[in-house]
Design a protein around this motif. Structure first.
Motif, PDB file in Angstrom:
ATOM      1  N   TYR A  20       0.809  -1.233   0.000  1.00 21.33           N
ATOM      2  CA  TYR A  20       0.000   0.000   0.000  1.00 21.33           C
ATOM      3  C   TYR A  20       0.836   1.275   0.000  1.00 21.33           C
ATOM      4  O   TYR A  20       0.321   2.351  -0.285  1.00 21.33           O
ATOM      5  CB  TYR A  20      -0.860   0.045   1.260  1.00 21.33           C
ATOM      6  N   TYR A  21       2.091   1.194   0.426  1.00 23.54           N
ATOM      7  CA  TYR A  21       2.910   2.411   0.506  1.00 23.54           C
ATOM      8  C   TYR A  21       3.616   2.734  -0.814  1.00 23.54           C
ATOM      9  O   TYR A  21       4.300   3.740  -0.903  1.00 23.54           O
ATOM     10  CB  TYR A  21       3.994   2.266   1.585  1.00 23.54           C
ATOM     11  N   THR A  22       3.494   1.845  -1.808  1.00 22.58           N
ATOM     12  CA  THR A  22       4.182   2.133  -3.080  1.00 22.58           C
ATOM     13  C   THR A  22       3.358   3.132  -3.892  1.00 22.58           C
ATOM     14  O   THR A  22       2.183   3.401  -3.577  1.00 22.58           O
ATOM     15  CB  THR A  22       4.417   0.843  -3.897  1.00 22.58           C
ATOM     16  N   GLY A  77       7.904  -3.248  -3.205  1.00 23.35           N
ATOM     17  CA  GLY A  77       7.855  -2.990  -1.767  1.00 23.35           C
ATOM     18  C   GLY A  77       9.280  -2.868  -1.294  1.00 23.35           C
ATOM     19  O   GLY A  77      10.120  -2.307  -1.997  1.00 23.35           O
ATOM     20  N   VAL A  78       9.553  -3.404  -0.120  1.00 17.03           N
ATOM     21  CA  VAL A  78      10.933  -3.352   0.378  1.00 17.03           C
ATOM     22  C   VAL A  78      11.495  -4.767   0.477  1.00 17.03           C
ATOM     23  O   VAL A  78      10.753  -5.751   0.401  1.00 17.03           O
ATOM     24  CB  VAL A  78      11.027  -2.596   1.723  1.00 17.03           C
ATOM     25  N   ARG A  79      12.807  -4.824   0.653  1.00 16.68           N
ATOM     26  CA  ARG A  79      13.519  -6.080   0.472  1.00 16.68           C
ATOM     27  C   ARG A  79      12.969  -7.256   1.292  1.00 16.68           C
ATOM     28  O   ARG A  79      12.852  -8.370   0.783  1.00 16.68           O
ATOM     29  CB  ARG A  79      15.009  -5.867   0.791  1.00 16.68           C
ATOM     30  N   CYS A  81      14.696  -1.271   4.897  1.00 17.16           N
ATOM     31  CA  CYS A  81      13.730  -0.838   5.911  1.00 17.16           C
ATOM     32  C   CYS A  81      14.546  -0.534   7.161  1.00 17.16           C
ATOM     33  O   CYS A  81      15.460  -1.303   7.501  1.00 17.16           O
ATOM     34  CB  CYS A  81      12.750  -1.979   6.142  1.00 17.16           C
ATOM     35  N   SER A  82      14.232   0.549   7.858  1.00 17.91           N
ATOM     36  CA  SER A  82      15.054   0.912   9.025  1.00 17.91           C
ATOM     37  C   SER A  82      14.979  -0.153  10.117  1.00 17.91           C
ATOM     38  O   SER A  82      15.910  -0.309  10.903  1.00 17.91           O
ATOM     39  CB  SER A  82      14.621   2.272   9.575  1.00 17.91           C
ATOM     40  N   LEU A  83      13.887  -0.897  10.168  1.00 12.78           N
ATOM     41  CA  LEU A  83      13.768  -1.955  11.183  1.00 12.78           C
ATOM     42  C   LEU A  83      14.729  -3.094  10.866  1.00 12.78           C
ATOM     43  O   LEU A  83      15.411  -3.620  11.748  1.00 12.78           O
ATOM     44  CB  LEU A  83      12.332  -2.468  11.241  1.00 12.78           C
ATOM     45  N   ASP A  84      14.789  -3.446   9.609  1.00 13.24           N
ATOM     46  CA  ASP A  84      15.715  -4.484   9.141  1.00 13.24           C
ATOM     47  C   ASP A  84      17.163  -4.040   9.438  1.00 13.24           C
ATOM     48  O   ASP A  84      17.951  -4.786  10.047  1.00 13.24           O
ATOM     49  CB  ASP A  84      15.461  -4.672   7.630  1.00 13.24           C
ATOM     50  N   ILE A  98      13.292   1.016  15.463  1.00 14.45           N
ATOM     51  CA  ILE A  98      12.139   1.863  15.117  1.00 14.45           C
ATOM     52  C   ILE A  98      11.982   1.967  13.597  1.00 14.45           C
ATOM     53  O   ILE A  98      12.928   1.772  12.845  1.00 14.45           O
ATOM     54  CB  ILE A  98      12.245   3.301  15.693  1.00 14.45           C
ATOM     55  N   CYS A  99      10.766   2.315  13.183  1.00 10.63           N
ATOM     56  CA  CYS A  99      10.518   2.645  11.769  1.00 10.63           C
ATOM     57  C   CYS A  99      10.726   4.144  11.640  1.00 10.63           C
ATOM     58  O   CYS A  99      10.076   4.917  12.361  1.00 10.63           O
ATOM     59  CB  CYS A  99       9.079   2.274  11.407  1.00 10.63           C
ATOM     60  N   VAL A 100      11.596   4.560  10.727  1.00 15.40           N
ATOM     61  CA  VAL A 100      11.884   6.001  10.619  1.00 15.40           C
ATOM     62  C   VAL A 100      10.672   6.815  10.172  1.00 15.40           C
ATOM     63  O   VAL A 100      10.620   8.021  10.394  1.00 15.40           O
ATOM     64  CB  VAL A 100      13.059   6.293   9.643  1.00 15.40           C
ATOM     65  N   VAL A 101       9.731   6.153   9.548  1.00 12.77           N
ATOM     66  CA  VAL A 101       8.543   6.877   9.074  1.00 12.77           C
ATOM     67  C   VAL A 101       7.567   7.100  10.241  1.00 12.77           C
ATOM     68  O   VAL A 101       7.191   8.229  10.545  1.00 12.77           O
ATOM     69  CB  VAL A 101       7.841   6.089   7.934  1.00 12.77           C
ATOM     70  N   PRO A 133       0.625   0.727  14.405  1.00 10.98           N
ATOM     71  CA  PRO A 133       1.279   0.515  15.708  1.00 10.98           C
ATOM     72  C   PRO A 133       2.800   0.624  15.711  1.00 10.98           C
ATOM     73  O   PRO A 133       3.418   0.393  16.756  1.00 10.98           O
ATOM     74  CB  PRO A 133       0.826  -0.903  16.089  1.00 10.98           C
ATOM     75  N   GLU A 134       3.412   0.998  14.595  1.00  9.32           N
ATOM     76  CA  GLU A 134       4.845   1.315  14.620  1.00  9.32           C
ATOM     77  C   GLU A 134       5.062   2.743  15.104  1.00  9.32           C
ATOM     78  O   GLU A 134       6.192   3.216  15.189  1.00  9.32           O
ATOM     79  CB  GLU A 134       5.459   1.157  13.220  1.00  9.32           C
ATOM     80  N   SER A 135       3.973   3.433  15.422  1.00  4.81           N
ATOM     81  CA  SER A 135       4.071   4.830  15.876  1.00  4.81           C
ATOM     82  C   SER A 135       4.389   4.874  17.375  1.00  4.81           C
ATOM     83  O   SER A 135       4.145   3.904  18.102  1.00  4.81           O
ATOM     84  CB  SER A 135       2.738   5.544  15.632  1.00  4.81           C
ATOM     85  N   TRP A 188      12.274   4.131   1.156  1.00  4.44           N
ATOM     86  CA  TRP A 188      12.632   2.894   0.436  1.00  4.44           C
ATOM     87  C   TRP A 188      11.473   2.393  -0.411  1.00  4.44           C
ATOM     88  O   TRP A 188      11.671   1.898  -1.510  1.00  4.44           O
ATOM     89  CB  TRP A 188      13.126   1.851   1.443  1.00  4.44           C
ATOM     90  N   MET A 189      10.261   2.528   0.086  1.00  2.00           N
ATOM     91  CA  MET A 189       9.092   2.164  -0.738  1.00  2.00           C
ATOM     92  C   MET A 189       9.079   3.038  -2.000  1.00  2.00           C
ATOM     93  O   MET A 189       8.712   2.592  -3.085  1.00  2.00           O
ATOM     94  CB  MET A 189       7.794   2.407   0.041  1.00  2.00           C
ATOM     95  N   ALA A 190       9.508   4.305  -1.821  1.00  2.00           N
ATOM     96  CA  ALA A 190       9.473   5.259  -2.934  1.00  2.00           C
ATOM     97  C   ALA A 190      10.492   4.941  -4.030  1.00  2.00           C
ATOM     98  O   ALA A 190      10.464   5.543  -5.106  1.00  2.00           O
ATOM     99  CB  ALA A 190       9.720   6.670  -2.398  1.00  2.00           C
TER     100      ALA A 190
HETATM  101 FE1  SF4 Z   1      10.301  -0.130   7.135  1.00  2.00          FE
HETATM  102 FE2  SF4 Z   1       9.005   1.930   8.106  1.00  2.00          FE
HETATM  103 FE3  SF4 Z   1       9.472   1.770   5.495  1.00  2.00          FE
HETATM  104 FE4  SF4 Z   1       7.670   0.134   6.695  1.00  2.00          FE
HETATM  105  S1  SF4 Z   1       7.531   2.346   6.467  1.00  2.00           S
HETATM  106  S2  SF4 Z   1       9.220  -0.432   5.201  1.00  2.00           S
HETATM  107  S3  SF4 Z   1       8.670  -0.197   8.647  1.00  2.00           S
HETATM  108  S4  SF4 Z   1      11.004   1.994   7.099  1.00  2.00           S
END
Ligand code: SF4
Ligand code: 13P
Length: 354
Positions: free
Chosen positions: A49-51, A88-90, A114-117, A200-203, A228-230, A300-302
């Protein structure tokens, strides 16, 4: 425990420069090319959904799928296509490969992390787990295949609460990684004994409580939807907390007219389709004295776009490979989640907080 500090997480993607602007003709040529290539290659496009909206539209129009990370994994697993293209992301591409070793998995870009990865390197995580052998290791899907391989369970935001509840009922103590906000939220709701890895997720980490309160004052009728990553304080202001799918459903199913949405703004494409007559407002990422690095859009989605999608379909580049020994171990923990999800009507994260 040694997570990567936030300041050291590189946000390498400049969203504007990574989102090419096409003329109407260029865009329609690219889309036709992609549709033809998907057919020729017996490939299916699965997009998060974020792409970009263009990619989501192509996935929808070609029998592919647009969804959250749990459903992306399920769809790719069940679809008969020989090639799965993951926009999406890796970790999403790796999950598709873990579940479908016989299929070719391509991604428009392999740089999309992804910043979590990043915050959870496998060796450090392994050492951390060794120090806590009495705990069941539950990792969020936003991790590398290597981290999944050393875990007991893989979960996504759509099923994390159910899995942890299940483990808690069995009396298990949990080691959770990497998202500390999601982990803390689950801890609070389930009352489980959870040791958190501090990723954390940077977003989502950039959503601000004070600015959100001000926005709520301006829109007192609005329902607040939060991923809930907020941060905890932002979650506390939510009427609905949930995975991306859950938040989209809320805009459609709740009778309210206005919604303040605290997640990546890529989600608005589907939200507008799901609830065309509703008013959708972005939750603020910049509060007093704060700066935003992602401004509610995952850098990264972008990185995924029509051009690099057409390119990988033409060249077969950017194929995802996962070491077979790692894959088998990661599959054990990932399949567990899918089997668990199948057994129950997935009670997606999304309890009413207010
Ligand atoms: Fe990772 Fe956050 Fe991007 Fe989702 S939005 S892929 S958790 S950096
Ligand atoms: P969902 O599983 O809710 O789509 O979340 C994935 C993600 O990366 C959110 O930042």
């Amino acid at each position: 425990m040694q997570p990567v500090p936030l300041k050291d997480i590189p946000i390498t993607a400049d969203i504007e420069s990574r989102s090419p602007h096409y003329t109407a003709d260029e865009k329609s040529n690219l889309i036709s090319r992609i549709k033809k290539l998907l057919q020729e290659q017996e490939a299916v496009l699965v997009a998060h959904y974020y792409t970009a909206a263009d990619l989501q539209m192509v996935a929808d129009e070609t029998g592919g799928h647009v969804s959250d990370s749990l459903d992306m994994a399920r769809f790719g697993n069940e679809h008969p296509a020989k090639t799965i293209v993951v926009a999406g992301v890796r970790f999403m591409g790796e999950t598709a490969k873990i579940l479908n070793p016989e299929k070719r998995v391509l991604m428009p870009t392999l740089e999309a992390t992804c910043s979590l990865d990043i915050s959870c390197p496998a060796e450090e995580f392994k050492a951390f787990c060794k120090k806590h052998p009495d705990r069941t290791v539950v990792v969020y899907a936003n991790t590398s295949a290597e981290v999944k391989a050393i875990s007991d369970w893989v979960v996504t935001s759509g099923i994390a609460l159910d899995v942890v509840n299940h483990l808690h009922e069995k009396g298990e103590k949990i080691l959770w990684a990497p998202d500390k906000h999601l982990g803390r939220y689950i801890q609070k709701v389930t009352n489980a004994d959870i040791l958190l890895w501090p990723g954390i997720c940077v977003v989502h980490d950039e959503f601000k409580e004070r600015a959100l309160r001000q926005l709520i004052d301006l829109h007192p009728e609005a329902k607040v939807l939060v991923h809930p990553e907020s941060p905890e304080k932002v979650i506390e202001l939510a009427h609905v907390v949930g995975s991306t799918t859950r938040l989209i459903k809320a805009t459609k199913e709740l009778p309210d007219k206005e919604f303040i949405v605290a997640t990546d703004k890529g989600i608005f494409y589907k939200m507008k389709q799901a609830a065309p007559d509703k008013i959708l407002i972005e939750s603020p990422t910049v509060g007093e004295g704060a700066t935003c690095r992602s401004c509610a859009h995952c850098p990264w989605m972008a990185m995924n776009n029509l051009q690099n999608l057409a390119y990988v379909l033409e060249t077969g580049e950017n194929e995802i490979h996962v070491d077979e020994a790692v894959r088998k171990e990661a599959l054990r923990a990932t399949q567990r989640m899918l089997d668990f999800a199948k057994k129950q009507t997935v009670n997606v994260l999304g309890q009413s907080n207010a």
